[in-house]
Design a protein around this motif. Structure first.
Motif, PDB file in Angstrom:
ATOM      1  N   MET A   1     -72.138  11.481 -10.891  1.00 46.53           N
ATOM      2  CA  MET A   1     -72.359  11.690 -12.320  1.00 46.53           C
ATOM      3  C   MET A   1     -71.580  12.890 -12.845  1.00 46.53           C
ATOM      4  SD  MET A   1     -76.452  10.938 -12.703  1.00 46.53           S
ATOM      5  CE  MET A   1     -77.130   9.302 -12.364  1.00 46.53           C
ATOM      6  N   ARG A   2     -71.202  13.803 -11.972  1.00 38.99           N
ATOM      7  CA  ARG A   2     -70.468  14.999 -12.390  1.00 38.99           C
ATOM      8  C   ARG A   2     -68.973  14.728 -12.571  1.00 38.99           C
ATOM      9  NH1 ARG A   2     -73.868  17.085  -8.147  1.00 38.99           N
ATOM     10  NH2 ARG A   2     -75.615  18.267  -9.016  1.00 38.99           N
ATOM     11  N   LEU A   3     -68.530  13.552 -12.191  1.00 37.46           N
ATOM     12  CA  LEU A   3     -67.119  13.218 -12.363  1.00 37.46           C
ATOM     13  C   LEU A   3     -66.806  12.989 -13.836  1.00 37.46           C
ATOM     14  CD1 LEU A   3     -66.593  10.681  -9.418  1.00 37.46           C
ATOM     15  CD2 LEU A   3     -65.569  12.962  -9.611  1.00 37.46           C
ATOM     16  N   PRO A   4     -65.610  13.352 -14.289  1.00 32.23           N
ATOM     17  CA  PRO A   4     -65.222  13.042 -15.668  1.00 32.23           C
ATOM     18  C   PRO A   4     -65.010  11.539 -15.830  1.00 32.23           C
ATOM     19  CG  PRO A   4     -63.368  13.981 -14.458  1.00 32.23           C
ATOM     20  CD  PRO A   4     -64.565  14.115 -13.573  1.00 32.23           C
ATOM     21  N   PRO A   5     -65.141  11.022 -17.046  1.00 33.19           N
ATOM     22  CA  PRO A   5     -64.997   9.568 -17.262  1.00 33.19           C
ATOM     23  C   PRO A   5     -63.642   9.024 -16.823  1.00 33.19           C
ATOM     24  CG  PRO A   5     -65.989  10.627 -19.178  1.00 33.19           C
ATOM     25  CD  PRO A   5     -65.536  11.728 -18.276  1.00 33.19           C
ATOM     26  N   ASP A   6     -62.589   9.859 -16.896  1.00 30.64           N
ATOM     27  CA  ASP A   6     -61.253   9.373 -16.551  1.00 30.64           C
ATOM     28  C   ASP A   6     -60.850   9.716 -15.121  1.00 30.64           C
ATOM     29  OD1 ASP A   6     -61.121  12.095 -16.914  1.00 30.64           O
ATOM     30  OD2 ASP A   6     -59.187  12.063 -17.959  1.00 30.64           O
ATOM     31  N   ALA A   7     -61.806  10.039 -14.259  1.00 29.59           N
ATOM     32  CA  ALA A   7     -61.488  10.398 -12.874  1.00 29.59           C
ATOM     33  C   ALA A   7     -60.749   9.258 -12.178  1.00 29.59           C
ATOM     34  CB  ALA A   7     -62.762  10.734 -12.107  1.00 29.59           C
ATOM     35  N   GLY A   8     -59.609   9.581 -11.573  1.00 27.28           N
ATOM     36  CA  GLY A   8     -58.835   8.580 -10.839  1.00 27.28           C
ATOM     37  C   GLY A   8     -58.277   7.479 -11.706  1.00 27.28           C
ATOM     38  N   ALA A   9     -58.020   7.760 -12.996  1.00 26.34           N
ATOM     39  CA  ALA A   9     -57.569   6.699 -13.915  1.00 26.34           C
ATOM     40  C   ALA A   9     -56.244   6.098 -13.485  1.00 26.34           C
ATOM     41  CB  ALA A   9     -57.459   7.269 -15.331  1.00 26.34           C
ATOM     42  N   ASP A  10     -55.318   6.935 -12.974  1.00 31.49           N
ATOM     43  CA  ASP A  10     -54.016   6.394 -12.583  1.00 31.49           C
ATOM     44  C   ASP A  10     -54.120   5.501 -11.363  1.00 31.49           C
ATOM     45  OD1 ASP A  10     -54.739   8.609 -11.081  1.00 31.49           O
ATOM     46  OD2 ASP A  10     -52.674   9.185 -10.641  1.00 31.49           O
ATOM     47  N   ILE A  11     -55.053   5.821 -10.462  1.00 28.41           N
ATOM     48  CA  ILE A  11     -55.246   4.981  -9.270  1.00 28.41           C
ATOM     49  C   ILE A  11     -55.901   3.658  -9.650  1.00 28.41           C
ATOM     50  CG2 ILE A  11     -56.411   4.810  -7.039  1.00 28.41           C
ATOM     51  CD1 ILE A  11     -56.171   7.796  -6.755  1.00 28.41           C
ATOM     52  N   ALA A  12     -56.851   3.727 -10.582  1.00 26.74           N
ATOM     53  CA  ALA A  12     -57.557   2.509 -10.995  1.00 26.74           C
ATOM     54  C   ALA A  12     -56.726   1.650 -11.936  1.00 26.74           C
ATOM     55  CB  ALA A  12     -58.873   2.881 -11.675  1.00 26.74           C
ATOM     56  N   GLY A  13     -55.561   2.161 -12.385  1.00 27.19           N
ATOM     57  CA  GLY A  13     -54.741   1.412 -13.324  1.00 27.19           C
ATOM     58  C   GLY A  13     -55.274   1.464 -14.735  1.00 27.19           C
ATOM     59  N   ARG A  14     -55.985   2.586 -15.047  1.00 25.72           N
ATOM     60  CA  ARG A  14     -56.580   2.731 -16.374  1.00 25.72           C
ATOM     61  C   ARG A  14     -55.854   3.819 -17.154  1.00 25.72           C
ATOM     62  NH1 ARG A  14     -61.788   1.082 -17.402  1.00 25.72           N
ATOM     63  NH2 ARG A  14     -62.304   3.044 -18.461  1.00 25.72           N
ATOM     64  N   GLY A  15     -54.525   3.675 -17.268  1.00 25.60           N
ATOM     65  CA  GLY A  15     -53.765   4.631 -18.061  1.00 25.60           C
ATOM     66  C   GLY A  15     -54.155   4.535 -19.519  1.00 25.60           C
ATOM     67  N   ALA A  16     -53.684   5.506 -20.298  1.00 23.24           N
ATOM     68  CA  ALA A  16     -54.065   5.553 -21.714  1.00 23.24           C
ATOM     69  C   ALA A  16     -53.689   4.271 -22.434  1.00 23.24           C
ATOM     70  CB  ALA A  16     -53.394   6.759 -22.372  1.00 23.24           C
ATOM     71  N   THR A  17     -52.483   3.762 -22.147  1.00 23.86           N
ATOM     72  CA  THR A  17     -52.033   2.543 -22.833  1.00 23.86           C
ATOM     73  C   THR A  17     -52.906   1.358 -22.472  1.00 23.86           C
ATOM     74  OG1 THR A  17     -49.772   3.364 -22.825  1.00 23.86           O
ATOM     75  CG2 THR A  17     -50.087   1.011 -23.188  1.00 23.86           C
ATOM     76  N   GLN A  18     -53.210   1.247 -21.171  1.00 21.20           N
ATOM     77  CA  GLN A  18     -54.032   0.121 -20.727  1.00 21.20           C
ATOM     78  C   GLN A  18     -55.429   0.192 -21.329  1.00 21.20           C
ATOM     79  OE1 GLN A  18     -53.250   1.007 -16.564  1.00 21.20           O
ATOM     80  NE2 GLN A  18     -52.491  -1.059 -16.314  1.00 21.20           N
ATOM     81  N   THR A  19     -55.986   1.424 -21.373  1.00 19.26           N
ATOM     82  CA  THR A  19     -57.324   1.579 -21.920  1.00 19.26           C
ATOM     83  C   THR A  19     -57.377   1.176 -23.386  1.00 19.26           C
ATOM     84  OG1 THR A  19     -57.715   3.386 -20.385  1.00 19.26           O
ATOM     85  CG2 THR A  19     -59.213   3.213 -22.253  1.00 19.26           C
ATOM     86  N   ASP A  20     -56.339   1.620 -24.142  1.00 21.62           N
ATOM     87  CA  ASP A  20     -56.279   1.264 -25.548  1.00 21.62           C
ATOM     88  C   ASP A  20     -56.196  -0.248 -25.734  1.00 21.62           C
ATOM     89  OD1 ASP A  20     -56.388   3.929 -26.114  1.00 21.62           O
ATOM     90  OD2 ASP A  20     -54.221   4.157 -26.426  1.00 21.62           O
ATOM     91  N   GLU A  21     -55.407  -0.896 -24.856  1.00 20.49           N
ATOM     92  CA  GLU A  21     -55.257  -2.340 -24.965  1.00 20.49           C
ATOM     93  C   GLU A  21     -56.565  -3.046 -24.684  1.00 20.49           C
ATOM     94  OE1 GLU A  21     -52.161  -3.303 -22.313  1.00 20.49           O
ATOM     95  OE2 GLU A  21     -50.532  -2.592 -23.595  1.00 20.49           O
TER      96      GLU A  21
END
Length: 473
Positions: A447-467
Protein backbone atom coordinates in the motif's frame (compact mmCIF):
# COMPACT_ATOMS: atom_id res chain seq x y z
CA UNK A 1 9.81 -17.38 -30.70
CA UNK A 2 11.72 -14.21 -29.65
CA UNK A 3 15.29 -14.74 -28.49
CA UNK A 4 14.55 -13.37 -25.02
CA UNK A 5 11.80 -15.99 -24.54
CA UNK A 6 14.25 -18.78 -25.38
CA UNK A 7 16.66 -17.32 -22.83
CA UNK A 8 13.82 -17.23 -20.28
CA UNK A 9 12.93 -20.86 -20.96
CA UNK A 10 16.57 -21.94 -20.58
CA UNK A 11 16.78 -20.18 -17.22
CA UNK A 12 13.36 -21.56 -16.20
CA UNK A 13 14.40 -25.15 -16.96
CA UNK A 14 17.57 -24.75 -14.90
CA UNK A 15 15.62 -23.27 -12.02
CA UNK A 16 13.02 -26.03 -12.22
CA UNK A 17 15.81 -28.62 -12.01
CA UNK A 18 17.15 -26.88 -8.89
CA UNK A 19 13.74 -26.42 -7.25
CA UNK A 20 12.69 -29.97 -8.04
CA UNK A 21 15.83 -31.46 -6.53
CA UNK A 22 15.44 -29.35 -3.40
CA UNK A 23 12.13 -31.08 -2.59
CA UNK A 24 12.10 -34.41 -4.41
CA UNK A 25 14.54 -36.05 -2.01
CA UNK A 26 12.18 -35.60 0.95
CA UNK A 27 9.71 -38.20 -0.33
CA UNK A 28 12.47 -40.70 -1.07
CA UNK A 29 14.39 -40.51 2.22
CA UNK A 30 13.05 -43.81 3.67
CA UNK A 31 14.00 -45.73 0.51
CA UNK A 32 17.44 -44.09 0.33
CA UNK A 33 18.05 -44.82 4.02
CA UNK A 34 17.15 -48.49 3.53
CA UNK A 35 19.41 -48.84 0.51
CA UNK A 36 22.37 -47.14 2.23
CA UNK A 37 21.77 -48.90 5.57
CA UNK A 38 21.31 -45.57 7.36
CA UNK A 39 18.82 -44.21 9.86
CA UNK A 40 16.27 -41.97 8.05
CA UNK A 41 16.76 -39.21 10.62
CA UNK A 42 20.50 -39.16 10.00
CA UNK A 43 19.93 -39.17 6.27
CA UNK A 44 18.13 -35.84 6.50
CA UNK A 45 21.59 -34.31 6.69
CA UNK A 46 21.47 -34.62 2.91
CA UNK A 47 18.69 -32.01 2.89
CA UNK A 48 20.24 -29.57 5.34
CA UNK A 49 23.72 -29.78 3.78
CA UNK A 50 22.20 -28.59 0.51
CA UNK A 51 20.60 -25.59 2.23
CA UNK A 52 23.83 -24.67 4.01
CA UNK A 53 25.80 -24.78 0.75
CA UNK A 54 23.11 -22.68 -0.91
CA UNK A 55 23.27 -20.08 1.86
CA UNK A 56 27.04 -19.72 1.75
CA UNK A 57 27.38 -19.11 -1.97
CA UNK A 58 24.24 -17.14 -2.92
CA UNK A 59 25.63 -13.79 -1.64
CA UNK A 60 28.76 -14.04 -3.82
CA UNK A 61 26.86 -15.05 -6.97
CA UNK A 62 26.53 -11.47 -8.24
CA UNK A 63 30.23 -10.70 -7.91
CA UNK A 64 31.22 -13.97 -9.60
CA UNK A 65 28.85 -13.25 -12.53
CA UNK A 66 30.33 -9.75 -12.95
CA UNK A 67 33.88 -11.05 -12.73
CA UNK A 68 33.63 -13.95 -15.17
CA UNK A 69 30.55 -13.13 -17.26
CA UNK A 70 26.95 -14.17 -16.67
CA UNK A 71 26.81 -16.80 -19.42
CA UNK A 72 30.09 -18.42 -18.38
CA UNK A 73 29.03 -18.61 -14.74
CA UNK A 74 25.52 -19.83 -15.59
CA UNK A 75 26.87 -22.67 -17.75
CA UNK A 76 29.44 -23.57 -15.09
CA UNK A 77 26.71 -23.56 -12.42
CA UNK A 78 24.53 -25.92 -14.47
CA UNK A 79 27.56 -28.17 -15.00
CA UNK A 80 28.40 -28.21 -11.27
CA UNK A 81 24.79 -28.96 -10.36
CA UNK A 82 24.64 -31.76 -12.92
CA UNK A 83 27.91 -33.25 -11.67
CA UNK A 84 26.56 -33.06 -8.12
CA UNK A 85 23.49 -34.96 -9.30
CA UNK A 86 25.69 -37.66 -10.84
CA UNK A 87 27.65 -37.98 -7.60
CA UNK A 88 24.37 -38.26 -5.67
CA UNK A 89 23.28 -41.10 -7.94
CA UNK A 90 26.61 -42.86 -7.41
CA UNK A 91 26.71 -42.36 -3.62
CA UNK A 92 27.37 -45.53 -1.64
CA UNK A 93 27.04 -44.11 1.89
CA UNK A 94 25.86 -41.07 3.83
CA UNK A 95 29.13 -39.04 3.73
CA UNK A 96 29.30 -39.38 -0.06
CA UNK A 97 25.66 -38.32 -0.44
CA UNK A 98 26.12 -35.31 1.86
CA UNK A 99 29.24 -34.27 -0.06
CA UNK A 100 27.40 -34.59 -3.37
CA UNK A 101 24.53 -32.48 -2.05
CA UNK A 102 27.00 -29.77 -1.04
CA UNK A 103 28.28 -29.72 -4.63
CA UNK A 104 24.70 -29.45 -5.84
CA UNK A 105 24.13 -26.55 -3.46
CA UNK A 106 27.13 -24.71 -4.90
CA UNK A 107 25.72 -25.11 -8.41
CA UNK A 108 22.22 -24.12 -7.32
CA UNK A 109 23.46 -21.05 -5.44
CA UNK A 110 25.01 -19.70 -8.63
CA UNK A 111 22.52 -21.11 -11.14
CA UNK A 112 19.33 -19.44 -9.88
CA UNK A 113 20.53 -15.87 -9.11
CA UNK A 114 22.82 -15.70 -12.14
CA UNK A 115 20.06 -17.03 -14.38
CA UNK A 116 17.81 -14.24 -13.14
CA UNK A 117 20.65 -11.75 -13.66
CA UNK A 118 21.01 -12.90 -17.26
CA UNK A 119 17.39 -11.96 -17.91
CA UNK A 120 17.66 -8.62 -16.13
CA UNK A 121 20.55 -7.58 -18.36
CA UNK A 122 19.43 -9.05 -21.67
CA UNK A 123 15.67 -8.44 -21.73
CA UNK A 124 14.10 -5.08 -22.56
CA UNK A 125 12.17 -3.63 -19.61
CA UNK A 126 8.90 -3.76 -21.54
CA UNK A 127 9.36 -7.54 -22.00
CA UNK A 128 10.51 -8.23 -18.43
CA UNK A 129 7.14 -9.31 -17.00
CA UNK A 130 6.53 -11.77 -19.84
CA UNK A 131 10.01 -13.29 -19.40
CA UNK A 132 9.72 -13.51 -15.62
CA UNK A 133 6.31 -15.15 -15.86
CA UNK A 134 8.11 -18.20 -17.29
CA UNK A 135 10.91 -18.06 -14.72
CA UNK A 136 8.45 -17.83 -11.81
CA UNK A 137 6.75 -21.11 -12.63
CA UNK A 138 9.61 -23.36 -11.39
CA UNK A 139 9.38 -21.78 -7.93
CA UNK A 140 5.80 -23.04 -7.75
CA UNK A 141 6.11 -26.31 -9.64
CA UNK A 142 9.21 -27.59 -7.86
CA UNK A 143 7.77 -27.95 -4.33
CA UNK A 144 4.54 -29.41 -5.77
CA UNK A 145 5.98 -31.73 -8.41
CA UNK A 146 8.88 -32.84 -6.19
CA UNK A 147 6.94 -35.10 -3.80
CA UNK A 148 4.79 -36.45 -6.65
CA UNK A 149 7.72 -37.26 -8.91
CA UNK A 150 9.87 -38.49 -6.06
CA UNK A 151 7.17 -40.85 -4.84
CA UNK A 152 6.49 -42.17 -8.35
CA UNK A 153 10.14 -42.79 -9.23
CA UNK A 154 10.96 -44.35 -5.87
CA UNK A 155 7.90 -46.60 -5.99
CA UNK A 156 8.15 -47.82 -9.56
CA UNK A 157 11.84 -47.39 -10.42
CA UNK A 158 14.79 -46.60 -8.11
CA UNK A 159 15.69 -43.58 -5.98
CA UNK A 160 18.94 -43.06 -7.92
CA UNK A 161 16.87 -42.21 -11.02
CA UNK A 162 15.78 -39.04 -9.20
CA UNK A 163 19.27 -37.65 -9.69
CA UNK A 164 20.01 -39.20 -13.07
CA UNK A 165 17.12 -37.37 -14.75
CA UNK A 166 19.05 -34.13 -14.18
CA UNK A 167 21.82 -35.24 -16.53
CA UNK A 168 20.00 -34.77 -19.88
CA UNK A 169 18.29 -31.62 -18.58
CA UNK A 170 21.64 -30.16 -17.54
CA UNK A 171 23.31 -31.09 -20.82
CA UNK A 172 20.50 -29.49 -22.81
CA UNK A 173 20.61 -26.39 -20.62
CA UNK A 174 24.34 -25.89 -21.17
CA UNK A 175 23.97 -26.36 -24.92
CA UNK A 176 21.08 -23.89 -25.22
CA UNK A 177 22.84 -21.36 -22.96
CA UNK A 178 25.82 -21.44 -25.29
CA UNK A 179 23.72 -20.29 -28.26
CA UNK A 180 20.95 -18.20 -26.72
CA UNK A 181 22.41 -16.44 -23.65
CA UNK A 182 24.71 -13.43 -23.94
CA UNK A 183 27.83 -13.22 -21.80
CA UNK A 184 26.90 -9.86 -20.28
CA UNK A 185 29.08 -8.24 -17.63
CA UNK A 186 29.79 -4.66 -16.50
CA UNK A 187 32.82 -2.63 -17.52
CA UNK A 188 33.91 -2.01 -13.90
CA UNK A 189 34.11 -4.74 -11.25
CA UNK A 190 34.31 -3.93 -7.56
CA UNK A 191 36.73 -5.81 -5.24
CA UNK A 192 35.42 -8.89 -3.48
CA UNK A 193 34.32 -8.18 0.09
CA UNK A 194 36.00 -11.14 1.83
CA UNK A 195 34.89 -10.17 5.34
CA UNK A 196 31.34 -9.66 4.12
CA UNK A 197 31.49 -13.03 2.35
CA UNK A 198 32.46 -14.75 5.61
CA UNK A 199 29.87 -12.95 7.76
CA UNK A 200 26.99 -13.32 5.31
CA UNK A 201 27.82 -16.94 4.49
CA UNK A 202 28.21 -18.01 8.12
CA UNK A 203 25.12 -16.09 9.21
CA UNK A 204 22.89 -17.38 6.45
CA UNK A 205 24.15 -20.95 6.82
CA UNK A 206 23.45 -20.97 10.56
CA UNK A 207 20.05 -19.34 10.21
CA UNK A 208 18.89 -21.53 7.32
CA UNK A 209 20.08 -24.67 9.09
CA UNK A 210 18.23 -23.60 12.23
CA UNK A 211 15.04 -22.76 10.33
CA UNK A 212 15.19 -25.91 8.21
CA UNK A 213 15.49 -28.19 11.25
CA UNK A 214 12.98 -26.36 13.48
CA UNK A 215 9.86 -28.42 14.11
CA UNK A 216 10.80 -31.18 11.66
CA UNK A 217 12.68 -33.63 13.88
CA UNK A 218 16.00 -33.04 12.11
CA UNK A 219 17.75 -31.72 15.21
CA UNK A 220 17.00 -30.97 18.89
CA UNK A 221 14.86 -27.88 19.39
CA UNK A 222 17.59 -26.23 21.45
CA UNK A 223 20.11 -26.65 18.64
CA UNK A 224 17.70 -25.23 16.05
CA UNK A 225 17.00 -22.18 18.20
CA UNK A 226 20.69 -21.66 18.99
CA UNK A 227 21.70 -21.85 15.33
CA UNK A 228 18.93 -19.44 14.33
CA UNK A 229 20.02 -16.97 17.02
CA UNK A 230 23.71 -17.26 16.06
CA UNK A 231 22.78 -16.73 12.42
CA UNK A 232 20.75 -13.62 13.26
CA UNK A 233 23.59 -12.15 15.34
CA UNK A 234 26.13 -12.86 12.60
CA UNK A 235 23.90 -11.23 9.99
CA UNK A 236 23.56 -8.22 12.30
CA UNK A 237 27.36 -8.07 12.38
CA UNK A 238 27.35 -8.13 8.59
CA UNK A 239 24.87 -5.23 8.53
CA UNK A 240 27.24 -3.19 10.69
CA UNK A 241 30.13 -4.14 8.41
CA UNK A 242 28.18 -3.24 5.25
CA UNK A 243 27.60 0.32 6.47
CA UNK A 244 31.37 0.90 6.61
CA UNK A 245 32.59 -1.18 3.67
CA UNK A 246 33.21 0.75 0.42
CA UNK A 247 32.09 -2.24 -1.70
CA UNK A 248 29.79 -4.45 0.45
CA UNK A 249 28.99 -7.90 -0.90
CA UNK A 250 25.28 -7.32 -0.25
CA UNK A 251 24.45 -3.63 -0.58
CA UNK A 252 21.84 -2.92 2.11
CA UNK A 253 21.43 0.62 0.79
CA UNK A 254 19.19 -0.90 -1.88
CA UNK A 255 16.46 -0.99 0.75
CA UNK A 256 16.20 2.80 0.42
CA UNK A 257 14.44 2.17 -2.92
CA UNK A 258 10.70 1.86 -2.37
CA UNK A 259 10.03 -0.81 -4.95
CA UNK A 260 13.00 -2.93 -3.87
CA UNK A 261 12.05 -2.61 -0.20
CA UNK A 262 8.42 -3.51 -0.81
CA UNK A 263 9.31 -6.51 -2.98
CA UNK A 264 11.93 -7.99 -0.64
CA UNK A 265 10.48 -7.13 2.80
CA UNK A 266 6.78 -7.15 1.92
CA UNK A 267 7.35 -10.08 -0.38
CA UNK A 268 9.02 -11.94 2.49
CA UNK A 269 5.75 -11.96 4.44
CA UNK A 270 3.91 -13.27 1.39
CA UNK A 271 6.52 -15.97 0.80
CA UNK A 272 6.48 -17.05 4.46
CA UNK A 273 2.77 -17.80 4.19
CA UNK A 274 2.92 -19.47 0.79
CA UNK A 275 6.14 -21.26 1.76
CA UNK A 276 4.20 -23.26 4.35
CA UNK A 277 2.07 -24.96 1.68
CA UNK A 278 4.60 -27.67 0.67
CA UNK A 279 4.86 -28.59 4.36
CA UNK A 280 1.25 -28.31 5.59
CA UNK A 281 -0.71 -29.53 2.58
CA UNK A 282 0.91 -32.96 2.06
CA UNK A 283 0.77 -33.56 5.83
CA UNK A 284 -2.94 -32.79 5.94
CA UNK A 285 -3.80 -34.92 2.93
CA UNK A 286 -1.67 -37.86 4.04
CA UNK A 287 -1.69 -37.84 7.85
CA UNK A 288 -5.20 -36.47 8.38
CA UNK A 289 -7.08 -37.61 5.27
CA UNK A 290 -5.29 -40.96 4.85
CA UNK A 291 -4.00 -40.48 1.30
CA UNK A 292 -0.69 -41.95 0.12
CA UNK A 293 2.06 -39.65 -1.23
CA UNK A 294 1.19 -40.32 -4.86
CA UNK A 295 -2.52 -39.62 -4.31
CA UNK A 296 -1.91 -36.32 -2.52
CA UNK A 297 0.65 -35.26 -5.11
CA UNK A 298 -1.77 -36.06 -7.93
CA UNK A 299 -4.38 -33.75 -6.39
CA UNK A 300 -2.14 -30.79 -5.52
CA UNK A 301 -0.28 -30.94 -8.83
CA UNK A 302 -3.29 -29.30 -10.51
CA UNK A 303 -2.09 -25.97 -9.10
CA UNK A 304 0.72 -26.13 -11.66
CA UNK A 305 -1.90 -25.79 -14.39
CA UNK A 306 -3.04 -22.55 -12.79
CA UNK A 307 0.56 -21.35 -12.67
CA UNK A 308 1.02 -22.19 -16.34
CA UNK A 309 -2.16 -20.30 -17.28
CA UNK A 310 -0.81 -17.22 -15.52
CA UNK A 311 2.24 -16.84 -17.76
CA UNK A 312 0.21 -15.56 -20.68
CA UNK A 313 -2.09 -13.24 -18.70
CA UNK A 314 0.29 -11.57 -16.23
CA UNK A 315 1.53 -8.85 -18.65
CA UNK A 316 -2.05 -7.89 -19.57
CA UNK A 317 -3.20 -7.80 -15.94
CA UNK A 318 -0.26 -5.65 -14.86
CA UNK A 319 -0.65 -3.33 -17.84
CA UNK A 320 -4.34 -2.86 -17.02
CA UNK A 321 -4.16 -2.40 -13.24
CA UNK A 322 -0.51 -1.64 -12.42
CA UNK A 323 1.80 -3.26 -9.89
CA UNK A 324 0.44 -1.56 -6.78
CA UNK A 325 -3.15 -2.76 -7.06
CA UNK A 326 -2.20 -6.19 -8.37
CA UNK A 327 0.17 -6.77 -5.45
CA UNK A 328 -2.35 -5.56 -2.86
CA UNK A 329 -5.43 -7.39 -4.15
CA UNK A 330 -3.53 -10.53 -5.06
CA UNK A 331 -1.89 -10.74 -1.61
CA UNK A 332 -5.32 -10.60 0.01
CA UNK A 333 -6.75 -13.19 -2.38
CA UNK A 334 -3.77 -15.48 -1.90
CA UNK A 335 -4.23 -15.32 1.87
CA UNK A 336 -7.93 -16.13 1.53
CA UNK A 337 -7.22 -19.17 -0.65
CA UNK A 338 -4.46 -20.33 1.69
CA UNK A 339 -6.82 -20.12 4.66
CA UNK A 340 -9.52 -21.92 2.65
CA UNK A 341 -7.29 -24.99 2.32
CA UNK A 342 -7.80 -25.52 6.04
CA UNK A 343 -11.55 -25.84 5.53
CA UNK A 344 -11.12 -29.14 3.69
CA UNK A 345 -12.29 -32.33 5.40
CA UNK A 346 -11.83 -35.98 4.40
CA UNK A 347 -15.34 -35.84 2.95
CA UNK A 348 -14.62 -32.77 0.78
CA UNK A 349 -15.11 -33.66 -2.92
CA UNK A 350 -11.83 -34.10 -4.74
CA UNK A 351 -13.00 -31.92 -7.62
CA UNK A 352 -13.69 -29.03 -5.24
CA UNK A 353 -10.19 -29.34 -3.79
CA UNK A 354 -8.63 -29.43 -7.23
CA UNK A 355 -10.65 -26.41 -8.34
CA UNK A 356 -9.36 -24.32 -5.43
CA UNK A 357 -5.80 -25.54 -6.01
CA UNK A 358 -6.12 -24.57 -9.69
CA UNK A 359 -7.23 -21.01 -8.97
CA UNK A 360 -4.81 -20.74 -6.06
CA UNK A 361 -1.91 -21.72 -8.32
CA UNK A 362 -2.83 -18.92 -10.73
CA UNK A 363 -3.07 -16.30 -7.97
CA UNK A 364 0.15 -17.33 -6.22
CA UNK A 365 2.06 -17.39 -9.50
CA UNK A 366 0.80 -13.92 -10.49
CA UNK A 367 2.00 -12.49 -7.17
CA UNK A 368 5.42 -14.12 -7.49
CA UNK A 369 5.80 -12.78 -11.03
CA UNK A 370 4.84 -9.28 -9.92
CA UNK A 371 7.24 -9.36 -6.97
CA UNK A 372 10.12 -10.66 -9.09
CA UNK A 373 9.60 -7.92 -11.66
CA UNK A 374 9.02 -4.83 -9.53
CA UNK A 375 12.06 -5.58 -7.37
CA UNK A 376 14.23 -4.27 -10.24
CA UNK A 377 12.03 -1.29 -11.20
CA UNK A 378 14.49 1.30 -9.81
CA UNK A 379 17.71 -0.69 -10.27
CA UNK A 380 20.26 0.43 -12.85
CA UNK A 381 22.53 -1.99 -14.69
CA UNK A 382 25.52 -1.09 -12.51
CA UNK A 383 23.74 -2.34 -9.34
CA UNK A 384 21.83 -5.22 -10.92
CA UNK A 385 24.10 -8.03 -9.72
CA UNK A 386 24.01 -6.80 -6.11
CA UNK A 387 20.22 -6.45 -6.29
CA UNK A 388 19.82 -10.01 -7.62
CA UNK A 389 22.06 -11.43 -4.88
CA UNK A 390 20.28 -9.58 -2.07
CA UNK A 391 16.81 -10.39 -3.42
CA UNK A 392 17.78 -14.08 -3.75
CA UNK A 393 18.96 -14.14 -0.13
CA UNK A 394 15.64 -12.66 1.00
CA UNK A 395 13.65 -15.19 -1.01
CA UNK A 396 15.61 -18.16 0.32
CA UNK A 397 15.29 -17.01 3.92
CA UNK A 398 11.57 -16.29 3.70
CA UNK A 399 10.71 -19.60 2.01
CA UNK A 400 12.72 -21.52 4.62
CA UNK A 401 11.02 -19.53 7.36
CA UNK A 402 7.68 -20.47 5.80
CA UNK A 403 8.25 -24.16 6.48
CA UNK A 404 9.39 -23.44 10.04
CA UNK A 405 6.42 -21.11 10.61
CA UNK A 406 3.98 -23.67 9.25
CA UNK A 407 5.37 -26.33 11.57
CA UNK A 408 5.28 -23.93 14.52
CA UNK A 409 1.67 -22.96 13.79
CA UNK A 410 0.56 -26.60 13.59
CA UNK A 411 2.42 -27.63 16.73
CA UNK A 412 1.31 -24.52 18.61
CA UNK A 413 -2.36 -25.18 17.89
CA UNK A 414 -1.94 -28.85 18.83
CA UNK A 415 -0.30 -27.83 22.13
CA UNK A 416 -3.55 -26.12 23.13
CA UNK A 417 -5.21 -29.55 23.17
CA UNK A 418 -2.87 -31.86 25.14
CA UNK A 419 -3.24 -35.51 24.28
CA UNK A 420 -5.02 -34.83 21.00
CA UNK A 421 -3.66 -35.95 17.64
CA UNK A 422 -1.28 -33.34 16.21
CA UNK A 423 -2.50 -34.16 12.70
CA UNK A 424 -6.20 -33.70 13.45
CA UNK A 425 -8.04 -31.82 10.70
CA UNK A 426 -9.06 -29.10 13.18
CA UNK A 427 -5.41 -28.24 13.83
CA UNK A 428 -4.73 -27.82 10.14
CA UNK A 429 -7.72 -25.46 9.87
CA UNK A 430 -6.14 -23.01 12.30
CA UNK A 431 -2.61 -23.46 10.95
CA UNK A 432 -3.73 -22.58 7.42
CA UNK A 433 -5.68 -19.61 8.76
CA UNK A 434 -2.60 -18.28 10.58
CA UNK A 435 -0.37 -18.64 7.53
CA UNK A 436 -3.04 -17.07 5.33
CA UNK A 437 -3.10 -14.02 7.59
CA UNK A 438 0.70 -13.80 7.37
CA UNK A 439 0.51 -13.65 3.56
CA UNK A 440 -2.29 -11.11 3.68
CA UNK A 441 -0.25 -8.83 5.95
CA UNK A 442 2.17 -8.23 3.06
CA UNK A 443 -0.51 -6.00 1.49
CA UNK A 444 0.32 -3.32 4.09
CA UNK A 445 3.78 -2.96 2.59
CA UNK A 446 2.45 -2.78 -0.96
CA UNK A 447 0.00 0.00 0.00
CA UNK A 448 2.98 2.32 0.49
CA UNK A 449 3.95 2.03 -3.17
CA UNK A 450 3.11 4.98 -5.43
CA UNK A 451 0.34 4.35 -8.00
CA UNK A 452 2.85 4.49 -10.88
CA UNK A 453 5.38 2.08 -9.32
CA UNK A 454 7.05 0.01 -12.04
CA UNK A 455 4.98 1.68 -14.78
CA UNK A 456 7.66 1.22 -17.45
CA UNK A 457 7.99 -2.48 -16.65
CA UNK A 458 4.23 -3.00 -16.68
CA UNK A 459 3.95 -1.14 -20.00
CA UNK A 460 1.90 1.63 -18.42
CA UNK A 461 3.70 4.66 -19.83
CA UNK A 462 1.99 8.03 -19.80
CA UNK A 463 0.83 7.67 -23.40
CA UNK A 464 -0.56 4.20 -22.86
CA UNK A 465 -2.34 5.25 -19.68
CA UNK A 466 -3.96 8.20 -21.43
CA UNK A 467 -5.09 5.93 -24.25
CA UNK A 468 -6.60 3.46 -21.82
CA UNK A 469 -8.47 6.18 -19.95
CA UNK A 470 -9.67 7.74 -23.21
CA UNK A 471 -11.02 4.38 -24.31
CA UNK A 472 -12.89 4.07 -21.04
CA UNK A 473 -11.11 0.88 -20.05
Amino acid sequence: MPRYMISALVVACAMFMEQLDATVIATSLPAIALDLNEDPISLKLAMTSYLVSLAIFIPVSGWVADRFGAKNVFRAAVLVFTLGSIFCGLSRNLPELVGARIIQGLGGALMTPVGRLVLMRSVERRDLVRALSFVTIPALLGPIAGPLLGGFITTYFHWRCIFWINVPIGALGMALATFYIDNVKPDAIWPLDFRGFFLSGAGLAAMLFGLATAGRGLAPVELSLALTAIGALTLAAYAAHARRAPFPLLDLKLFSLRTFRASVLGGALFRVGIGSIPFLLPLMLQMSFGMNPFQSGSITFISSAGAMAMKGTAPHILRRFGFRWVLIVNALLSGVFLAAYGLFWPSTPILLMMGLFLVGGFIHSLEFTSLNAIVFAEIGHERMSQAVSLASVGQQLSLSLGIAAGAAALQGIAALHPGADVFAAENFRWAFLIMGLVSMSSALSFMRLPPDAGADIAGRGATQTDEIEAAGE
